[in-house]
Scaffold this motif. Structure first.
Motif, PDB file in Angstrom:
ATOM      1  N   SER A 264      -5.408   7.001   5.184  1.00  0.00           N
ATOM      2  CA  SER A 264      -5.041   6.405   3.897  1.00  0.00           C
ATOM      3  C   SER A 264      -4.125   5.204   4.090  1.00  0.00           C
ATOM      4  O   SER A 264      -4.151   4.255   3.289  1.00  0.00           O
ATOM      5  CB  SER A 264      -4.372   7.444   2.991  1.00  0.00           C
ATOM      6  OG  SER A 264      -3.253   8.033   3.620  1.00  0.00           O
ATOM      7  N   GLY A 265      -3.328   5.222   5.179  1.00  0.00           N
ATOM      8  CA  GLY A 265      -2.495   4.069   5.481  1.00  0.00           C
ATOM      9  C   GLY A 265      -3.326   2.844   5.793  1.00  0.00           C
ATOM     10  O   GLY A 265      -2.989   1.722   5.399  1.00  0.00           O
ATOM     11  N   LEU A 266      -4.446   3.037   6.505  1.00  0.00           N
ATOM     12  CA  LEU A 266      -5.335   1.927   6.819  1.00  0.00           C
ATOM     13  C   LEU A 266      -5.931   1.327   5.549  1.00  0.00           C
ATOM     14  O   LEU A 266      -5.987   0.104   5.399  1.00  0.00           O
ATOM     15  CB  LEU A 266      -6.449   2.412   7.745  1.00  0.00           C
ATOM     16  CG  LEU A 266      -7.486   1.361   8.151  1.00  0.00           C
ATOM     17  CD1 LEU A 266      -6.846   0.244   8.964  1.00  0.00           C
ATOM     18  CD2 LEU A 266      -8.623   2.018   8.927  1.00  0.00           C
ATOM     19  N   VAL A 267      -6.356   2.171   4.631  1.00  0.00           N
ATOM     20  CA  VAL A 267      -6.894   1.691   3.359  1.00  0.00           C
ATOM     21  C   VAL A 267      -5.825   0.916   2.591  1.00  0.00           C
ATOM     22  O   VAL A 267      -6.086  -0.166   2.049  1.00  0.00           O
ATOM     23  CB  VAL A 267      -7.432   2.868   2.510  1.00  0.00           C
ATOM     24  CG1 VAL A 267      -7.765   2.420   1.083  1.00  0.00           C
ATOM     25  CG2 VAL A 267      -8.667   3.473   3.179  1.00  0.00           C
ATOM     26  N   SER A 268      -4.611   1.454   2.563  1.00  0.00           N
ATOM     27  CA  SER A 268      -3.513   0.783   1.857  1.00  0.00           C
ATOM     28  C   SER A 268      -3.219  -0.591   2.443  1.00  0.00           C
ATOM     29  O   SER A 268      -3.022  -1.566   1.708  1.00  0.00           O
ATOM     30  CB  SER A 268      -2.244   1.646   1.914  1.00  0.00           C
ATOM     31  OG  SER A 268      -2.399   2.838   1.191  1.00  0.00           O
ATOM     32  N   LEU A 269      -3.190  -0.685   3.782  1.00  0.00           N
ATOM     33  CA  LEU A 269      -2.908  -1.966   4.434  1.00  0.00           C
ATOM     34  C   LEU A 269      -4.018  -2.976   4.192  1.00  0.00           C
ATOM     35  O   LEU A 269      -3.761  -4.169   3.972  1.00  0.00           O
ATOM     36  CB  LEU A 269      -2.717  -1.741   5.932  1.00  0.00           C
ATOM     37  CG  LEU A 269      -1.413  -1.062   6.352  1.00  0.00           C
ATOM     38  CD1 LEU A 269      -1.494  -0.599   7.799  1.00  0.00           C
ATOM     39  CD2 LEU A 269      -0.226  -1.996   6.152  1.00  0.00           C
ATOM     40  N   ALA A 270      -5.260  -2.534   4.239  1.00  0.00           N
ATOM     41  CA  ALA A 270      -6.386  -3.436   3.999  1.00  0.00           C
ATOM     42  C   ALA A 270      -6.333  -4.022   2.593  1.00  0.00           C
ATOM     43  O   ALA A 270      -6.501  -5.235   2.391  1.00  0.00           O
ATOM     44  CB  ALA A 270      -7.698  -2.693   4.221  1.00  0.00           C
ATOM     45  N   LEU A 271      -6.063  -3.165   1.614  1.00  0.00           N
ATOM     46  CA  LEU A 271      -6.049  -3.622   0.224  1.00  0.00           C
ATOM     47  C   LEU A 271      -4.764  -4.359  -0.126  1.00  0.00           C
ATOM     48  O   LEU A 271      -4.762  -5.214  -1.017  1.00  0.00           O
ATOM     49  CB  LEU A 271      -6.266  -2.436  -0.716  1.00  0.00           C
ATOM     50  CG  LEU A 271      -7.686  -1.863  -0.669  1.00  0.00           C
ATOM     51  CD1 LEU A 271      -7.777  -0.574  -1.451  1.00  0.00           C
ATOM     52  CD2 LEU A 271      -8.680  -2.877  -1.211  1.00  0.00           C
ATOM     53  N   ARG A 272      -3.696  -4.053   0.573  1.00  0.00           N
ATOM     54  CA  ARG A 272      -2.439  -4.791   0.364  1.00  0.00           C
ATOM     55  C   ARG A 272      -2.646  -6.283   0.591  1.00  0.00           C
ATOM     56  O   ARG A 272      -2.170  -7.116  -0.183  1.00  0.00           O
ATOM     57  CB  ARG A 272      -1.377  -4.247   1.321  1.00  0.00           C
ATOM     58  CG  ARG A 272      -0.056  -5.023   1.336  1.00  0.00           C
ATOM     59  CD  ARG A 272       0.922  -4.400   2.325  1.00  0.00           C
ATOM     60  NE  ARG A 272       2.158  -5.174   2.423  1.00  0.00           N
ATOM     61  CZ  ARG A 272       3.366  -4.657   2.519  1.00  0.00           C
ATOM     62  NH1 ARG A 272       3.524  -3.347   2.533  1.00  0.00           N
ATOM     63  NH2 ARG A 272       4.435  -5.426   2.607  1.00  0.00           N
ATOM     64  N   ASN A 273      -3.363  -6.623   1.655  1.00  0.00           N
ATOM     65  CA  ASN A 273      -3.588  -8.031   1.969  1.00  0.00           C
ATOM     66  C   ASN A 273      -4.521  -8.702   0.968  1.00  0.00           C
ATOM     67  O   ASN A 273      -4.597  -9.923   0.900  1.00  0.00           O
ATOM     68  CB  ASN A 273      -4.164  -8.167   3.381  1.00  0.00           C
ATOM     69  CG  ASN A 273      -3.785  -9.466   4.051  1.00  0.00           C
ATOM     70  OD1 ASN A 273      -2.727 -10.031   3.791  1.00  0.00           O
ATOM     71  ND2 ASN A 273      -4.647  -9.960   4.916  1.00  0.00           N
ATOM     72  N   ALA A 274      -5.235  -7.892   0.182  1.00  0.00           N
ATOM     73  CA  ALA A 274      -6.106  -8.415  -0.873  1.00  0.00           C
ATOM     74  C   ALA A 274      -5.388  -8.464  -2.217  1.00  0.00           C
ATOM     75  O   ALA A 274      -5.997  -8.800  -3.241  1.00  0.00           O
ATOM     76  CB  ALA A 274      -7.364  -7.561  -0.986  1.00  0.00           C
ATOM     77  N   GLY A 275      -4.101  -8.114  -2.210  1.00  0.00           N
ATOM     78  CA  GLY A 275      -3.310  -8.192  -3.437  1.00  0.00           C
ATOM     79  C   GLY A 275      -3.331  -6.935  -4.282  1.00  0.00           C
ATOM     80  O   GLY A 275      -2.914  -6.966  -5.444  1.00  0.00           O
ATOM     81  N   TYR A 276      -3.783  -5.814  -3.702  1.00  0.00           N
ATOM     82  CA  TYR A 276      -3.877  -4.569  -4.456  1.00  0.00           C
ATOM     83  C   TYR A 276      -2.867  -3.542  -3.942  1.00  0.00           C
ATOM     84  O   TYR A 276      -2.741  -3.332  -2.743  1.00  0.00           O
ATOM     85  CB  TYR A 276      -5.283  -3.971  -4.349  1.00  0.00           C
ATOM     86  CG  TYR A 276      -6.266  -4.571  -5.333  1.00  0.00           C
ATOM     87  CD1 TYR A 276      -6.687  -3.860  -6.444  1.00  0.00           C
ATOM     88  CD2 TYR A 276      -6.754  -5.854  -5.142  1.00  0.00           C
ATOM     89  CE1 TYR A 276      -7.576  -4.401  -7.352  1.00  0.00           C
ATOM     90  CE2 TYR A 276      -7.649  -6.413  -6.049  1.00  0.00           C
ATOM     91  CZ  TYR A 276      -8.047  -5.681  -7.139  1.00  0.00           C
ATOM     92  OH  TYR A 276      -8.929  -6.229  -8.049  1.00  0.00           O
TER      93      TYR A 276
ATOM     94  N   SER B 187       1.950 -15.640  -1.980  1.00  0.00           N
ATOM     95  CA  SER B 187       0.917 -15.708  -3.011  1.00  0.00           C
ATOM     96  C   SER B 187      -0.504 -15.719  -2.444  1.00  0.00           C
ATOM     97  O   SER B 187      -1.472 -15.451  -3.166  1.00  0.00           O
ATOM     98  CB  SER B 187       1.115 -16.960  -3.870  1.00  0.00           C
ATOM     99  OG  SER B 187       1.082 -18.119  -3.055  1.00  0.00           O
ATOM    100  N   ILE B 188      -0.655 -16.013  -1.168  1.00  0.00           N
ATOM    101  CA  ILE B 188      -1.989 -16.086  -0.558  1.00  0.00           C
ATOM    102  C   ILE B 188      -2.524 -14.672  -0.325  1.00  0.00           C
ATOM    103  O   ILE B 188      -1.847 -13.820   0.238  1.00  0.00           O
ATOM    104  CB  ILE B 188      -1.950 -16.856   0.774  1.00  0.00           C
ATOM    105  CG1 ILE B 188      -1.608 -18.328   0.514  1.00  0.00           C
ATOM    106  CG2 ILE B 188      -3.288 -16.738   1.506  1.00  0.00           C
ATOM    107  CD1 ILE B 188      -1.490 -19.165   1.766  1.00  0.00           C
ATOM    108  N   ILE B 189      -3.741 -14.427  -0.780  1.00  0.00           N
ATOM    109  CA  ILE B 189      -4.366 -13.126  -0.570  1.00  0.00           C
ATOM    110  C   ILE B 189      -5.688 -13.306   0.164  1.00  0.00           C
ATOM    111  O   ILE B 189      -6.296 -14.377   0.123  1.00  0.00           O
ATOM    112  CB  ILE B 189      -4.594 -12.360  -1.895  1.00  0.00           C
ATOM    113  CG1 ILE B 189      -5.537 -13.130  -2.816  1.00  0.00           C
ATOM    114  CG2 ILE B 189      -3.274 -12.099  -2.592  1.00  0.00           C
ATOM    115  CD1 ILE B 189      -5.947 -12.348  -4.045  1.00  0.00           C
TER     116      ILE B 189
END
Length: 249
Positions: A155-167, A124-126
């Motif tokens: 695009s993988g880098l963008v996905s990983l960055a936003l994944r950790n922000a809950g997106y 649950s932590i973002i």
């Protein structure tokens, strides 16, 4: 075979066809919705964003809800609660795991293996500062279709960055450009976190002047002045910036 399965290897490749080319990847604990299956291959789509392709059956296991995620830049899974034993595997940052119990400094996982508590946090932590997450991947080798610290593309880098922000984000830069954030005028003052798009490429602004991106020129994730990237891409017939998108998280 159950319809929803879960990745049980550190990284799972999604290919365009059996024994074909790499399209995208999933991390340990990610979900995969299965369609048809033939021999050692399963056709389906990544549960998070619907990205379609083929994966090997032995990369998947029955689905169980994840409870924790890896918060360090990789973590060892052990057969015993002892850091001196040989690890069963190393799983990447942001992998998801299912904790069923604890034993001293370790968590016991759903497959009777162990992981040190220092490497995990509740799912649950973002981390809303997705630029700080993206910076963790500096120096990671470029890999077309890559989605992990072992290899990543733009695009993988963008996905990983936003994944950790809950997106959850689309897998490819073309779709990210259409769906992420709001477009702003290209001559507007840039801010930390802005997404800069070219045809087939994307990067993240870490401040008003510098871009963080995975690229095939350096063959790794680098931080460099935006004006320098613009010139190089234009000089190599990659065109001009197609859009600037701003996220509000």
């Amino acid at each position: 075979m159950n319809n929803i399965l879960q990745v049980c290897k550190p990284v799972c490749n999604i290919l365009d066809k059996p024994n074909g080319n790499l399209e995208r990847q999933m991390l340990f604990g990610d979900g995969f919705e299965c369609g048809s299956n033939t021999g050692e291959w399963v056709k389906g789509k990544r549960l998070s964003d619907g990205y379609k392709g083929y994966v090997k059956k032995d990369n998947l296991k029955n689905w169980e809800k994840s409870t924790n995620k890896i918060c360090s830049f990789g973590a060892q899974i052990y057969k015993e609660p002892n850091i001196k034993t040989v690890p069963l595997m190393n799983i990447p940052f942001q992998s998801e795991i299912t904790v069923v119990n604890d034993y001293d400094d370790f968590f016991i996982l759903n497959n009777d293996s162990y992981i040190h508590k220092m490497h995990t946090q509740p799912i649950s932590i973002i981390k809303k500062d997705y630029i700080e997450t993206a910076k963790k991947y500096l120096g990671v080798p470029y890999l077309w279709g890559g989605n992990s610290q072992y290899g990543v593309d733009c695009s993988g880098l963008v996905s990983l960055a936003l994944r950790n922000a809950g997106y959850t984000t689309p897998g490819d830069s073309f779709d990210q450009e259409k769906e992420l954030g709001n477009k702003i005028p290209k001559n507007d003052h840039l801010k930390r976190g802005d997404l800069i798009f070219w045809e087939g490429h994307v990067g993240l602004m870490v401040d008003e002047e510098n871009l963080l991106h995975a690229n095939g020129h350096h063959m790794k994730v680098v931080l460099e002045p935006l004006f320098q990237v613009k010139k190089r891409i234009k000089d190599n017939n990659g065109g001009l910036v197609s859009s600037v998108n701003r996220l509000i998280i």
